[in-house]
Design an enzyme around this catalytic site. Structure first.
Site, PDB file in Angstrom:
ATOM      1  CE  LYS A   1      79.322 -24.084  17.009  1.00 28.02           C
ATOM      2  NZ  LYS A   1      78.332 -24.511  16.028  1.00 28.02           N
ATOM      3  CG  ASN A   2      80.620 -27.474  14.902  1.00 30.02           C
ATOM      4  OD1 ASN A   2      79.618 -26.943  15.729  1.00 30.02           O
ATOM      5  ND2 ASN A   2      81.095 -26.995  14.016  1.00 30.02           N
TER       6      ASN A   2
ATOM      7  CB  CYS B   1      70.612 -20.023   9.840  1.00 30.14           C
ATOM      8  SG  CYS B   1      72.175 -20.997   9.075  1.00 30.14           S
TER       9      CYS B   1
ATOM     10  NE  ARG C   1      73.007 -25.118   8.512  1.00 29.54           N
ATOM     11  CZ  ARG C   1      73.904 -24.972   9.713  1.00 29.54           C
ATOM     12  NH1 ARG C   1      73.706 -23.913  10.256  1.00 29.54           N
ATOM     13  NH2 ARG C   1      74.498 -25.893   9.988  1.00 29.54           N
TER      14      ARG C   1
ATOM     15  CG  ASP D   1      82.086 -24.432  10.407  1.00 33.61           C
ATOM     16  OD1 ASP D   1      81.930 -25.366  11.020  1.00 33.61           O
ATOM     17  OD2 ASP D   1      81.416 -24.170   9.568  1.00 33.61           O
TER      18      ASP D   1
ATOM     19  NE  ARG E   1      73.624 -20.206  17.741  1.00 37.75           N
ATOM     20  CZ  ARG E   1      72.994 -20.486  16.599  1.00 37.75           C
ATOM     21  NH1 ARG E   1      72.489 -19.647  15.837  1.00 37.75           N
ATOM     22  NH2 ARG E   1      72.629 -21.724  16.519  1.00 37.75           N
TER      23      ARG E   1
END
Ligand code: EPZ
Length: 424
Positions: free
Chosen positions: A29-30, A122, A127, A309, A405
């Site tokens: 994803k990243n 978030c 952020r 993460d 997500r």
């Protein structure tokens, strides 16, 4: 089942079945998100091994809103970008997905102007985008960030910029903004996550001229245009680690294939330090439970340190270990919400004021007790599902939209390994 048809927000987890077996890693994803954000710089692209995630669909929607035509299906993004228009990326997008602020750099690089809505913070932290914007300004752009929108204008970036901290997103945005520089741009103290190297490889493969002066310094020499390119997205290192943790936590053994063990050095060292058996092959890792886990000290940091993460996942193992652990979150300023949920399941958690937590197993000899828990971000959602698999009785995990997500087929992969998880 495509993620777009995934509407179930809750799962029920029963039993404490150990997980055994082999599972493949999804595309990263990243890595896919910044590659998609860079696409305004290209005329055409075919990306393969793209994970089917809601965040990916949002980025493809932004590209189509800008005028791209093509498809995303079966893991392949095929887009024609020749008729792209420079439209503002409104807060509708940036509020949904922070990564859409990465379009600032590619739109600035392509059109000389990038306009995005200010992304909200978030649950894991404030952020800000100050490093992105200071970088653009230092390299000659005019930045206006009043009224909740950001506009960056430049007729070509040049010069040097030293990032005050190795922000992944800021590094990616500044690289994309500099690809068509009239001269050259040097970036110092860049992020060195694997996803950065992949973006550089992708852009150079399309004809950019980006070189590493040393591991933390990039030189971007401007080129006139980029060419169409085909590119295969690297495996998702965070998903791979999450699945390995599920194997160890449930006292089983999980082998994750199609991954890059060299991207997981720090997290695998932590698993071994806790007493798990870790075997590594060229493109696979197997982690097995071989006896009671020991508490350890983990501090998250910028790559190659232990990744933030992976923090929520390792906290589940810490809640099962025979001895106490100390977990310090040094990257984001509030990524401990999942610890409240673990406490509700019986884990002993004491959060100190410097973003550190002392985590001990439950006083209950049965360990953690299942209950209804909530998710607040994607890594927390995956971690609560693992917690449910190792708790006595039934656990209900809510708000799974966060899971979709970042994790493709996560529940299905766990059930194939022996879990008993059902959507409600
Ligand atoms: C990327 O976010 C990842 N997201 C995050 O993954 C990951 O946690 C993070 O990098 C760190 O590795 C994607 O790649 C899409 P940063 P990013 O800029 O780029 C501060 C997940 O779970 N900062 O490296 O937003 C910031 O507040 C997600 O997959 C500033 O202060 O992260 C944070 O404390 C979560 N000013 C730290 O730097 C800025 O201008 C690291 O942020 C930018 C960042």
């Amino acid at each position: 089942m495509s993620v777009l048809t995934k509407t179930k927000e809750t799962v029920i987890i029963s039993g404490q079945t150990p997980l055994f077996g082999t599972v493949t890693t999804q595309g990263s994803k990243n890595s896919a998100l910044p590659l998609l954000a860079a696409l305004p710089l290209l005329p055409e692209v075919e990306l393969t091994n793209v994970p089917d995630l809601t965040d990916i669909h949002v980025m493809v929607d932004v590209l189509k809103y800008l005028g791209a035509t093509g498809t995303f299906s079966e893991g392949v993004v095929k887009l024609d970008l020749r008729n792209l228009m420079n439209r503002p990326i409104s807060a509708d997008f940036t509020d949904q997905l922070r990564a859409s602020s990465l379009f600032m750099g590619s739109l600035l690089g392509k059109f000389g102007e990038g306009r995005v809505g200010m992304p909200g913070g978030c649950v894991i932290g404030s952020r800000p985008l100050d490093i992105h914007l200071n970088g653009f300004e230092s390299l000659g752009a005019e930045v206006d960030s009043t009224g909740g929108n950001i506009s960056v204008i430049s007729n070509g970036l040049e010069g040097h910029f030293t990032l005050p901290l190795p922000s992944v997103g800021a590094t990616q945005n500044l690289i994309c903004a500099s690809v068509f520089s009239p001269g050259e741009v040097k970036l110092h103290n860049i992020a060195i996550e694997p996803e950065i190297f992949e973006l550089v490889e992708f852009l150079n493969g399309a004809g950019a001229n980006i070189t590493f002066e040393n591991p933390k310094t990039l030189t971007i020499r401007g080129v006139k245009r980029l060419n169409p390119v085909q590119f295969n997205v690297q495996p998702d290192r965070i998903e791979a680690f999450t699945l390995l943790v599920a194997g160890v936590a449930t006292k089983g053994s999980v082998k994750v294939t199609h991954c890059r063990p060299e991207h997981l050095t720090a997290p695998l060292q932590a698993l071994e330090a806790m007493g798990a058996k870790v075997e590594v092959g060229e493109n696979w890792v197997e982690a097995s439970y071989v006896g009671p886990l020991k508490g350890i000290e983990v501090e998250t940091g910028f790559y190659p340190a232990f990744p933030t993460d992976c923090q929520q996942q390792i906290s589940i193992l810490m809640a099962l270990a025979e001895t106490p652990s100390i977990l310090s979150e040094k990257v984001f300023n509030s990524r401990f919400r999942h610890l409240d949920e673990l406490r509700n399941m019986g884990a002993q958690v004491k959060i100190t004021n410097d973003n550190s937590a002392i985590i001990q197993r439950s006083k209950n000899e049965k360990g953690m007790i299942g209950c209804t828990v909530d998710s607040y971000d994607l890594r927390g959602a995956a971690s609560m599902i693992i917690a449910g698999m190792v708790s006595e009785g039934v656990t209900t995990v809510k708000t799974l939209r966060y899971l979709y997500r970042g994790y493709e087929e996560f529940i299905e992969k766990l059930n194939r390994l022996g879990a008993e998880i059902s959507y409600r």
